[in-house]
Design a protein around this motif. Structure first.
Motif, PDB file in Angstrom:
ATOM      1  N   CYS A 102       0.830  -1.211   0.000  1.00 33.94           N
ATOM      2  CA  CYS A 102       0.000   0.000   0.000  1.00 33.94           C
ATOM      3  C   CYS A 102       0.858   1.253   0.000  1.00 33.94           C
ATOM      4  O   CYS A 102       2.023   1.231   0.392  1.00 33.94           O
ATOM      5  CB  CYS A 102      -0.885   0.043   1.253  1.00 33.94           C
ATOM      6  N   PHE A 103       0.210   2.365  -0.410  1.00 28.78           N
ATOM      7  CA  PHE A 103       0.819   3.691  -0.378  1.00 28.78           C
ATOM      8  C   PHE A 103      -0.101   4.637   0.394  1.00 28.78           C
ATOM      9  O   PHE A 103      -1.320   4.642   0.179  1.00 28.78           O
ATOM     10  CB  PHE A 103       0.995   4.255  -1.788  1.00 28.78           C
ATOM     11  N   THR A 104       0.493   5.433   1.282  1.00 24.24           N
ATOM     12  CA  THR A 104      -0.209   6.522   1.970  1.00 24.24           C
ATOM     13  C   THR A 104       0.774   7.692   2.056  1.00 24.24           C
ATOM     14  O   THR A 104       1.896   7.594   1.568  1.00 24.24           O
ATOM     15  CB  THR A 104      -0.652   6.124   3.395  1.00 24.24           C
ATOM     16  N   ASN A 105       0.359   8.775   2.728  1.00 22.73           N
ATOM     17  CA  ASN A 105       1.296   9.902   2.832  1.00 22.73           C
ATOM     18  C   ASN A 105       1.972  10.011   4.199  1.00 22.73           C
ATOM     19  O   ASN A 105       2.768  10.908   4.417  1.00 22.73           O
ATOM     20  CB  ASN A 105       0.628  11.226   2.446  1.00 22.73           C
ATOM     21  N   ASP A 106       1.669   9.074   5.116  1.00 20.99           N
ATOM     22  CA  ASP A 106       2.432   9.046   6.373  1.00 20.99           C
ATOM     23  C   ASP A 106       2.275   7.707   7.068  1.00 20.99           C
ATOM     24  O   ASP A 106       1.488   6.847   6.651  1.00 20.99           O
ATOM     25  CB  ASP A 106       2.056  10.211   7.294  1.00 20.99           C
TER      26      ASP A 106
END
Length: 438
Positions: free
Chosen positions: A214-218
């Motif tokens: 997965c990718f998130t910003n934090d």
């Protein structure tokens, strides 16, 4: 009364505001649509869809009717989710970045997608992937510089979060397809312990090496999502500072001069912040690990694509075709021997961690910043041994180079130590992500 909407907020903040109604879901989607229309034409992170936000607004209304009481809303209520286009998603066609007839590629929805839907997520759309998650690039551009690659194979997934047009996306990693594009696009990218997230319903490249990520910003946002996806998740809150290991030797020498210099600066910064950072000789046989990993990828890709390639060889990208043809030459005994090497590497790395009392390995997530051009997605060599061993990894944004391109830091934890890795990462994040935590 509703509060001002911040599209760049942490996933945990967005989720909290949408659940509480502090940000009315229709208003949030309207704001996101404006951002999407501004950024997507330059980034090209998603497969085209007519009426995308009209569909999302309708689904939002259905979600609001299902959960009128904020106190009963699920964890990801209304969160727009981008899904790499090798995942099966009900209501969407899977194309896998390929020219093959789409009807042969379809299947039942991936349980990982279903899990996040049940947690309230709305499908923003299918994110661009390289062909069959290998090296044949799609149209996606780096959100920080359209002349540079976003990385791959999870190109669209990383670029969408990096561009601020999706707060959460799914990717996969077989060599470096989460951790490298996360570094290139300035996002957090998580690859779990092998098989910790169900990978059924995802078109495979190499069944022995594929990981759903997965990718998130934090980091806080990633912890939220990991807890919904990983089997037997138990939240860990770590008070002590992590003991960090640098894998000195042939592996680390593969990074570019820029990449090594930046990495050493980060290690010094962590030491100055009170972390114990140890240099440890590791993987003197790295070239053998590299060869073994690529043999497995080729052999298993050839076996999965055997029937399709026999009928549609001319429709494959040259890079994928070369992989399959190379894999056709690998014998079953060679493949079995190579797969046994995965467990041996994992045991070796864990023994070194035990000997030196390391909590995490530190390493560069890529050779350096994203290379110019869109013909290549960059070299995944810095991710390869950690994927080969099946240990959990996390890329953290860690500043930019002089040209303004993102650079990152790669963390590797213990097998099934994903929870501890993410907890330690929350300590490390503000030290290395200087742009966000300045």
């Amino acid at each position: 009364m509703s509060r001002p909407i911040n599209l760049d907020a942490s996933l945990t903040v967005i989720a909290s505001e949408l659940r509480s109604g502090g940000w009315p879901l229709p208003d949030y989607l309207t704001a996101l649509e404006q951002r999407f229309n501004e950024r997507e034409p330059d980034v090209l992170a998603f497969l085209p869809e007519n009426g995308r936000f009209h569909r999302l607004q309708q689904q939002a209304q259905e979600l609001l009717q299902k959960y009128p009481n904020p106190a009963e809303r699920p964890a990801l209520f209304g969160i727009p989710l981008g899904v790499k286009d090798i995942f099966q998603v009900d209501g969407f066609t899977t194309r896998a970045g390929s020219q093959l007839p789409p009807d042969i590629l379809q299947g039942s929805e991936a349980p990982s997608v279903t899990a996040l839907r049940q947690a309230g997520a709305l499908i923003l759309g299918k994110a661009v992937t390289t062909e069959f998650a290998y090296f044949g690039p799609g149209p996606t551009r780096n959100p920080h510089s359209p002349a540079h690659t976003p990385g791959g194979s999870s190109s669209g997934s990383a670029a969408a979060v990096g561009a601020g047009i999706a707060p959460l996306t799914f990717g996969t990693q077989t060599i470096g397809s989460v951790n490298r594009p996360a570094a290139f696009c300035g996002t957090v990218g998580y690859k779990p312990t092998y098989n910790r997230i169900d990978k059924s319903g995802v078109l495979p490249l190499s069944v022995s090496l594929d990981h759903v990520g997965c990718f998130t910003n934090d980091v806080a946002g990633m912890e939220l999502v990991a807890g919904l996806l990983c089997q037997h998740w138990q939240l860990v809150v770590t008070e002590k500072k992590a003991v960090l290991g640098i894998p000195e030797g042939l592996y680390l020498q593969k990074a570019s001069e820029e990449g090594r210099k930046h990495f050493r600066q980060l290690c010094r910064r962590l030491h100055e912040a009170g972390f114990v950072v140890k240099s440890v000789e590791a993987m003197p046989d790295f070239d053998k690990i590299y060869t073994r990993h690529n043999l497995i990828v080729a052999a298993e890709a050839a076996r999965f694509h055997e029937a399709w390639f026999a009928e549609h060889a001319e429709k494959y990208h040259p890079k994928t075709a070369e992989l399959i043809q190379r894999g056709q030459k690998v014998t079953d005994s060679q493949l079995k021997k190579a797969i046994r090497g995965r467990a041996a590497l994992r045991e070796y790395l864990m023994q070194i961690m035990d000997k030196h009392r390391l909590d995490l390995w530190l390493s560069p997530p890529a050779l350096g910043a994203a290379p110019a051009g869109l013909d290549s997605t960059g070299d995944p060599v810095m991710n390869l041994p950690w994927t080969h061993s099946g240990l959990p990894t996390l890329t953290l944004p860690a500043g930019k180079n002089k040209a303004g391109l993102p650079l990152g830091l790669q963390l590797t934890g213990r097998r099934f130590g994903d929870e501890a890795m993410l907890s330690f990462a929350s300590q490390i994040e503000p030290v290395v992500d200087v742009d966000k935590f300045a």
